[in-house]
Each structure stands twice: as structure tokens, then as C-alpha cells.
Design an enzyme around this catalytic site. Structure first.
Site, mmCIF file in Angstrom:
data_model
loop_
_atom_site.group_PDB
_atom_site.id
_atom_site.type_symbol
_atom_site.label_atom_id
_atom_site.label_comp_id
_atom_site.label_asym_id
_atom_site.label_seq_id
_atom_site.Cartn_x
_atom_site.Cartn_y
_atom_site.Cartn_z
ATOM 1 N N LYS A 36 -12.163 -66.087 -3.628
ATOM 2 C CA LYS A 36 -13.593 -65.811 -3.469
ATOM 3 C C LYS A 36 -14.397 -66.199 -4.708
ATOM 4 O O LYS A 36 -15.524 -66.680 -4.585
ATOM 5 C CB LYS A 36 -13.833 -64.342 -3.117
ATOM 6 C CG LYS A 36 -13.545 -63.347 -4.229
ATOM 7 C CD LYS A 36 -13.857 -61.937 -3.767
ATOM 8 C CE LYS A 36 -13.520 -60.917 -4.837
ATOM 9 N NZ LYS A 36 -14.337 -61.050 -6.051
ATOM 10 N N THR A 37 -13.823 -66.015 -5.904
ATOM 11 C CA THR A 37 -14.558 -66.402 -7.118
ATOM 12 C C THR A 37 -14.772 -67.909 -7.151
ATOM 13 O O THR A 37 -15.841 -68.401 -7.537
ATOM 14 C CB THR A 37 -13.794 -65.946 -8.380
ATOM 15 O OG1 THR A 37 -13.576 -64.537 -8.310
ATOM 16 C CG2 THR A 37 -14.588 -66.267 -9.638
ATOM 17 N N ASP A 226 -21.230 -60.127 -5.039
ATOM 18 C CA ASP A 226 -19.772 -60.084 -4.976
ATOM 19 C C ASP A 226 -19.316 -58.650 -4.713
ATOM 20 O O ASP A 226 -20.034 -57.694 -5.041
ATOM 21 C CB ASP A 226 -19.213 -60.603 -6.311
ATOM 22 C CG ASP A 226 -17.714 -60.822 -6.276
ATOM 23 O OD1 ASP A 226 -17.146 -60.899 -5.171
ATOM 24 O OD2 ASP A 226 -17.107 -60.918 -7.359
ATOM 25 N N GLU A 227 -18.136 -58.489 -4.147
ATOM 26 C CA GLU A 227 -17.550 -57.160 -3.890
ATOM 27 C C GLU A 227 -18.539 -56.263 -3.136
ATOM 28 O O GLU A 227 -18.756 -55.102 -3.481
ATOM 29 C CB GLU A 227 -17.131 -56.485 -5.216
ATOM 30 C CG GLU A 227 -16.183 -57.299 -6.080
ATOM 31 C CD GLU A 227 -14.752 -57.319 -5.553
ATOM 32 O OE1 GLU A 227 -14.533 -56.845 -4.430
ATOM 33 O OE2 GLU A 227 -13.868 -57.814 -6.274
ATOM 34 N N GLN A 257 -10.551 -53.717 1.156
ATOM 35 C CA GLN A 257 -10.396 -53.319 -0.245
ATOM 36 C C GLN A 257 -11.510 -52.357 -0.681
ATOM 37 O O GLN A 257 -11.814 -52.250 -1.871
ATOM 38 C CB GLN A 257 -10.372 -54.550 -1.148
ATOM 39 C CG GLN A 257 -9.182 -55.459 -0.885
ATOM 40 C CD GLN A 257 -9.093 -56.612 -1.869
ATOM 41 O OE1 GLN A 257 -8.846 -56.418 -3.068
ATOM 42 N NE2 GLN A 257 -9.299 -57.828 -1.379
ATOM 43 N N ARG A 612 -1.702 -57.008 -5.362
ATOM 44 C CA ARG A 612 -1.831 -57.406 -6.778
ATOM 45 C C ARG A 612 -0.607 -58.217 -7.212
ATOM 46 O O ARG A 612 -0.638 -58.911 -8.232
ATOM 47 C CB ARG A 612 -1.925 -56.183 -7.708
ATOM 48 C CG ARG A 612 -3.095 -55.226 -7.520
ATOM 49 C CD ARG A 612 -4.427 -55.893 -7.413
ATOM 50 N NE ARG A 612 -4.785 -56.147 -6.029
ATOM 51 C CZ ARG A 612 -5.733 -56.997 -5.645
ATOM 52 N NH1 ARG A 612 -6.396 -57.688 -6.531
ATOM 53 N NH2 ARG A 612 -5.995 -57.169 -4.373
#
Length: 764
Positions: A36-37, A226-227, A257, A612
Site C-alpha cells: 500500500k505504501t 492512509d490506515e 487490521q 508480521r
């Protein structure tokens, strides 16, 4: 150079679609590790490169300074490769940093002075305690932290004391309303804002001054968030206001998330985006580039048990890799030893560096036993989320001097340092200054000066106060004359703070001196990065907004330890998630809740922890864990049972007792679990026994001392009632007489062990 070809090369079809779609509302559902970044930075570079927007026409908001800096670095690199120069400053920041930037320009419209202070959580708590004292509210009967939490909740909803009092009587009783009102008055008098104020005051500014809002609406023709699943209500309201005019809003997030409801995050913001923007384009990023196939498939199987989610399925082209290791130990000490020994063994084999290993846990309290074992084996580690650097006593002391030098109205800073280092100004004197300030509606700095003028204290005390005020006047003048690093040295010298520490030759004082040296390094680095913008005000802003993850030093070669909540956004080759037991993970509060959404958030937390890991993942649990001095026997977490056994290799280091469950009985030896041999040893209790189906291994059937022996007045199967835990069934007994202990299984399937003499058990 073809800009579009350049920014979309090496992107998968979904990523490319997201980067190419510039106009209108866009919802990008970005699964864990889906890049996504990369999409956000390439999309922004595409906007600038195509001429759709100037660099400072785009607002990009994320949740940590670290993420903001990483995005900024990547965009500058992309634009440089495209031979596009940038002269204006990019607006890539956290919500709080964005709001500080706005408020610095317009705070006077809200009747604040330009150089306002920013209170962290502990400063805020001190201010609330001060208010409670003035209102004669007993801190023991009404804990200050409860008021702090309620006030924060109100501000996250964008409500003042009157509004929230009407809306929610349960959270806002009369005392809370009174504390909230008085707290707001004190904060205004101190010319300071808390973290929640940064958002709420910006929202108030936009609503009270439509022209200011329109200026920012016109400026930011493109907004990216974002997020988005982590936004709370006030953040949602700010985004809606800014995007209302042009509707060029792109939000990126993953409802799977969303793990921060306890601090106000509302998953509905992302789930209902298409209701807010019916014309929105939805793009799903479902390919995971981070983890092995087994980890991705296992995590996907777990999260699919949730109902509050969009229809997306994570997949990967990566190799399947190792099976997930599910490991059972007898207690938390054995669990910690297993983790430490596994890391040590892998390091001895040359598998990675210590930086490649991370240990995640549900609660901070779990770290202690793990730390002990890592220290025993001389394994270096760093703890993220413990006492943060900027919350250490000596750092807060010096920062208080810096704050008071530019904001003499900061009462919390004044109170902290008036007698630090010791000047002979005692608690009674400070209380009298506070009382005088309250009577005259003054700041503590003003009240102290007036008290000296009016000779409210004896000559000796007045002299000490006068010397402190003279020192602060000198520092206030120096703050405007010297560069920040020079001023820091002046503060250390003129306050004699460093000198006082050097006189005390204890190890603690030496550690404090080293921390002050590290603060010197931090200021020097800040100056290096910010150049001419490196002012005392901007430094204090950045320090106030720094987070645990921002402080994470990846250069230090050590194992990383943190809670699962902090782990979001990070990744490691080798990950251990410990304590996967019912009533710990998921927590007892979630397990006992009637609201299924509580367990769903815990499941999302498990999903975050699992994703992770890049190469290898261990999930561990114990048969017994000591909680508040009581031995608790909890079954393995339901999340373990949701992983298909094709992706798992199960090991136990527990002695092989007979065990039963509600479906029958069997033994570890009877199990036909295939393969394994991971970490096998022979001959001792710690030998690993692979087992085929950990789903059935719920409850050990320990040998019952009471069976026909007459040793105990309690026998297995007897129904008993405990005043706290309710009705249960005696599961096993051990010992005799005053040492008799019984294990009781309660209706929620938890097993707790009691010393009968003290347990207040009643036969049913």
C-alpha cells in the site's frame, strides 16, 4: 519520459489501477503486505508528474511520523528519478502534525496565543489532578485517569462538556462535566492543548470560520488518508470537511487490521465509505508480497471467521515455506525458555541477526518473564512501548524548562521545575502559590511574581522564588536569541541540572546524564534534518508527537519485543507470538462480552501478529499461567483452532498425561500426528512430541489425588461455587490437609487452582 509508464512499471494490475485513478473518491482495500505504501507514493508521484496537482496541493495523512517520513523519502526519490524538482514543502504528515501546522497559523482566532504548549498524557493527568483538588474531588474515590479517559472520549467524538453530557449520561456524570469544564478553563489559561485538542480545536476552527475551511479546501484538491480503518470520529469529521468541496478523496486501509477501538478507532469509517461516497471506486490489493504461503493461508483462514469485513482474500505468489510452529509449554517460564533457546539455537546456526527476530505478546505484563530468560542467555533485546525516552524524568524536567521558556503560562511545566534541582522551595510554598493563582485567576508564573511583590512569604522563601523567576526571565530572553542546540546547553548550565547529577555519583544519575547526552544528539539530528526550520517551537512539537514506533532503532542489533498492538505496520523474518490462551488472547473481557465484535477485534489482532512474519512463525501457549498470584489453566486460544492443520506443525514439551475432553479420552502417545521432529531432544521433560491434531488437546486430566484415597473432602466431579467465579466442577486435587489444592473448571471452560483453606469454596 512517459510519466505513466514510469510510475506504473513493476506494479500488479490492481496496484496500477489505484495509481492511475486520480479523480473522485477511491477506496483502496489493502491487505497485509500488499504494497500500500508503494501505491500511495506512486499515486502521488503520478499526480505531480501528470500535472494534475502541484506538490503542495496534495494532503497525505498517515498515523506515525515514521510512516510519513518514509513516504516523503520515497516520493522525493521517485520525483528525482523523473527529473521533477520540488520547491514547495510536501504536506505528508500525521493527523496531529497536520493540525498543529494549521493551528500555528490560526490559533489566535480561537483566543489562544501563537506559541501554545502541547501536553502529553502525563502533563494532562497532572492538570486534571490539579482541577480535582480545586473542586475537592477525592482522587482515591474518583481516579483522575477515569476523568482523563472520559474527557478524551468526548473530544474524539468532537464534543465539549455540555454536548457530551447530554449525549451520554453514563460516561458524563455531573462530576465529569465539572472536571471537564474546569480542565478546559485551566488549559486555556495555560495556553496549552492536549493531543485530543489538536484535532478538536482544528475541527472547531473549520466550523467557526468557514473562510478558513474554504482556504484549505481550495488548497488541498487531492486528499489521501492512509490506515483509514484506524480513524476515530473527529478524524473522520475533519476528512469529510476537507474533502466535501472536491470529493477527490482516496482512503487506503484494511478493515481486517482495525485493532484500535479502545482508543476511539471506528471500523465503520472504512466499512461505510461507499455510503458516504456512493460514486466511490473500490480497488482491492489482495496479493501479499511479505510472507510465505503457509503464513498467508493460515492468517486468511483465521480472519475469515469475522463478519465485520469486506469480501477480499489474501493470496501470495511466494513459496509455501515452513509450516507454522504451534508449541505447547507447561507454564510461562518454560514458554520463555523455549523462545530464548530457539533464538539462541538459530543464531548459533547462523540464521539471520538478532534484528530479524521479534516477540509479540497480548499484554505488557508478559514481557517480564521473557526479558529474564533473554538476559539469562545473554541475548540482546529492545523493549518497545516501555518507559519511552521522552517520558523519562530527566528528559521531562529539561523539556519543561524549554517549554516554560517559550510559554510562561504553562503551569504544569512551572510546577514541575520550580524546585528542580532542589532550591529549597517546598511543597507548602508551591501549594500557596497555586491557591493564590486560583484566587486571582492567574498563571503560576504571574502568581509567584505577585506573591513576592506583596511579601506573602518570608524573606528567605521570597528570595528563592525571585531567583527562580529571574532565571526563567533570563532563559525566556535567551530562547529567542540563540539557536536551539546552544540554548539547550545554556539551560543545562544555568539551571545547574547537570551539575546536580554529577555530584550524585550513583549509577542512576550516570544513566540520567547519558540520557541528557542522547537528548543533545536528538536535537543535533533534528537541526541537521530541518535546517532553518529547526526552532525550539518546532522541536517541542515534534517531540510531543513522537510515538513508540517512531523511536524504534533498527540499527541496534537486538531482538525486538512489543505488544501486538504496537506491531502493526512492522515486519520481521522470524516472529514469536506467545500466550495464545483463552482469557489472555482473546482477553477474558472479550471472551465474556456479549458483543461478538469484541472477539472479532481480538481475531484481527491475531491476524496482524501472524502477518508480521515473513519466513517463520511460532505460536505458543501454556497449560498453566500465574495471574495475580493464582495458577490459571486456560484452554488454547480459539484462534489456534481456526488454523487448518495443513499449515501447522504442533509440538508439546509437556509431560504426557492422560487427558479427556468432552468427546472422549486419549493420550499424546495415541496421537498419529505426522512428521515433525522440530527441536527434538530426548530423555527429559522438554522433549518435543509432535501431535497430529492440537484441536483436541484442550484439557489435561491430571491424576486425581482424591480418587478413593480419603485424602480430600473434595472429589473430582463435585460441583462447587466460588464467590467471584461462580459455579464450577472440581477437576483435580492435590496435597492434603492445609496444603490441599483443588482445580475447578468453571462454566466458561477456564480452570483455576485454589488453596482450599483460603478459597471460600461452597459445595453445591
Amino acid at each position: 519520459m512517459d510519466i505513466l509508464d514510469f510510475v506504473t512499471k513493476n506494479l500488479n494490475p490492481a496496484q496500477k489501477e489505484a495509481v492511475e485513478t486520480l479523480e473522485g473518491p477511491v477506496l483502496i482495500l489493502a491487505g497485509a503486505g500488499s504494497g500500500k505504501t508503494r501505491v500511495l507514493t506512486h499515486r502521488m508521484a503520478n499526480m505531480i508528474g501528470q500535472g494534475a496537482a502541484a506538490p503542495d496541493d496534495i494532503l497525505c495523512v498517515t498515523f506515525t511520523n515514521k510512516a510519513a517520513k518514509e513516504m516523503e523519502h520515497r516520493i522525493y526519490k521517485l520525483l528525482s528519478d523523473m527529473q521533477i524538482g520540488i520547491r514547495s514543502q510536501l504536506w505528508i504528515s500525521t493527523f496531529h502534525s497536520f493540525c498543529v501546522r494549521v493551528l500555528r497559523q490560526h490559533i489566535t482566532l480561537l483566543d489562544y496565543k501563537p506559541f501554545f504548549g502541547i501536553y502529553d498524557s502525563s502533563d494532562q493527568l497532572s492538570q486534571i489532578k490539579k482541577v480535582m483538588n480545586a473542586l475537592n474531588i477525592n482522587d482515591k474515590m474518583y481516579p483522575a485517569k477515569n476523568f482523563q479517559s472520559r474527557i478524551s472520549s468526548a473530544k474524539m467524538l468532537g464534543m465539549g462538556p455540555e454536548e457530551f453530557g447530554k449525549a451520554n449520561k453514563r460516561l458524563m456524570d455531573e462530576k465529569t462535566v465539572a472536571v471537564y469544564k474546569a480542565y478546559e478553563a485551566e488549559m486555556r489559561k495555560a495556553n496549552s492543548l492536549d493531543f485530543d485538542d489538536l484535532l478538536m480545536k482544528t475541527y472547531e476552527l473549520f466550523r467557526m470560520y468557514p473562510d478558513v475551511l474554504k482556504m484549505y479546501q481550495d488548497k488541498f484538491r487531492f486528499i489521501m488518508v492512509d490506515e483509514y480503518q484506524d480513524t476515530n470520529h473527529i478524524q473522520y469529521l475533519l476528512v469529510q470537511l476537507l474533502a466535501k468541496a472536491h470529493r477527490n478523496l482516496c482512503v487506503v486501509g484494511d478493515e481486517d487490521q482495525s485493532i484500535y477501538s479502545w482508543r476511539g478507532a471506528d471500523i465503520k469509517n472504512i466499512l461505510d465509505f461507499e455510503k458516504d461516497f456512493p460514486e466511490a471506486k473500490v480497488i482491492k490489493l489482495e496479493e501479499n508480497y511479505r510472507s510465505s504461503g503457509n503464513i498467508v493461508n493460515a492468517a486468511t483462514a483465521v480472519i475469515k471467521n469475522n463478519t465485520e469485513r469486506k469480501d477480499k482474500t489474501l493470496f501470495t505468489s511466494n513459496a509455501d515455506g515452513d509450516l507454522i510452529q504451534v508449541h505447547e509449554e507447561r507454564n510461562e517460564y518454560d514458554e520463555a525458555r523455549f523462545v530464548a533457546k530457539t533464538i539462541q539455537a538459530m543464531m548459533n546456526e547462523g540464521t539471520g541477526s538478532y534484528n530479524d527476530y521479534a516477540i509479540f505478546y497480548r499484554t505488557n505484563a508478559q514481557s517480564r518473564v521473557l526479558e529474564e530468560q533473554l538476559r539469562t542467555m545473554s541475548i540482546p533485546y529492545r523493549l518497545v512501548g516501555g518507559v519511552r525516552f521522552y517520558e523519562r524524568m530527566e528528559i521531562k524536567d529539561i523539556l519543561s524548562y524549554l517549554k516554560l521558556a517559550i510559554n510562561p503560562a504553562d503551569d504544569i511545566a512551572f510546577k514541575r521545575i520550580i524546585n528542580v534541582p532542589a532550591r529549597g522551595i517546598g511543597k507548602t510554598t508551591i501549594e500557596k502559590i497555586e491557591e493564590y493563582a486560583h484566587q486571582k485567576n492567574m498563571t503560576l508564573t504571574e502568581a509567584a511574581g505577585k506573591a513576592v511583590e506583596e511579601r506573602l512569604f518570608n524573606a528567605g522563601t521570597s528570595g528563592k522564588i525571585r531567583r527562580f523567576l529571574d532565571l526563567m526571565e533570563e532563559l525566556q530572553a535567551s530562547a529567542h536569541q540563540f539557536k536551539i542546540l546552544d540554548f539547550y546547553h545554556i539551560v543545562l548550565d544555568r539551571t545547574e541540572y547537570l551539575q546536580a547529577l554529577k555530584k550524585d555519583e550513583s549509577p542512576e544519575s550516570q544513566a540520567r546524564i547519558e540520557n541528557l547526552e542522547e537528548l543533545d544528539n536528538a536535537i543535533a539530528q533534528f537541526v541537521k534534518e530541518r535546517g532553518e526550520e529547526a526552532t525550539l517551537t518546532s522541536f517541542l512539537e515534534e517531540m510531543a508527537l513522537v510515538s513508540d514506533v517512531d523511536n524504534l532503532d533498527q540499527k541496534q542489533n537486538s531482538v525486538t519485543m512489543m505488544t501486538l498492538h504496537i506491531s502493526k505496520g512492522l515486519e520481521y523474518p522470524y516472529v514469536f507470538v506467545v500466550g495464545l490462551e483463552e482469557n489472555l488472547f482473546p482477553s477474558s473481557r472479550s471472551s465474556e462480552s456479549e458483543d461478538e465484535r469484541d472477539v472479532e477485534e481480538e481475531r484481527r489482532l491475531a491476524y496482524v501478529g501472524m502477518t508480521r512474519a515473513r519466513q517463520k512463525l511460532w505460536l505458543t501457549y501454556t497449560k498453566m499461567r500465574r495471574v495475580w498470584g493464582q495458577e490459571q489453566f486456560n484452554p488454547p486460544s480459539r484462534f489456534l483452532k481456526e488454523i487448518p492443520k495443513d499449515f501447522v506443525q504442533f509440538h508439546t514439551a509437556v509431560e504426557a498425561p492422560r487427558f479427556v475432553n468432552r468427546y472422549g479420552s486419549g493420550s499424546y502417545q495415541d496421537s498419529d500426528f505426522g512428521g515433525g521432529g522440530f527441536g527434538k531432544t530426548s530423555g527429559d521433560r522438554n522433549r518435543m512430541r509432535p501431535s497430529d491434531d492440537f484441536e483436541s488437546q484442550d484439557f489435561p486430566d491430571y491424576d486425581d489425588d482424591s480418587s478413593g484415597s480419603g485424602k480430600s473432602a473434595y472429589s473430582k466431579g463435585m460441583r462447587v461455587r466460588h464467590p467471584t467465579f461462580g459455579v464450577g466442577t472440581v477437576y483435580s486435587t492435590e496435597g492434603t490437609g492445609e496444603n490441599l489444592k483443588v482445580s475447578v473448571m468453571f462454566t466458561d471452560n477456564t480452570i483455576k487452582k485454589f488453596v482450599v483453606k483460603y478459597a471460600r469454596l461452597e459445595r453445591v
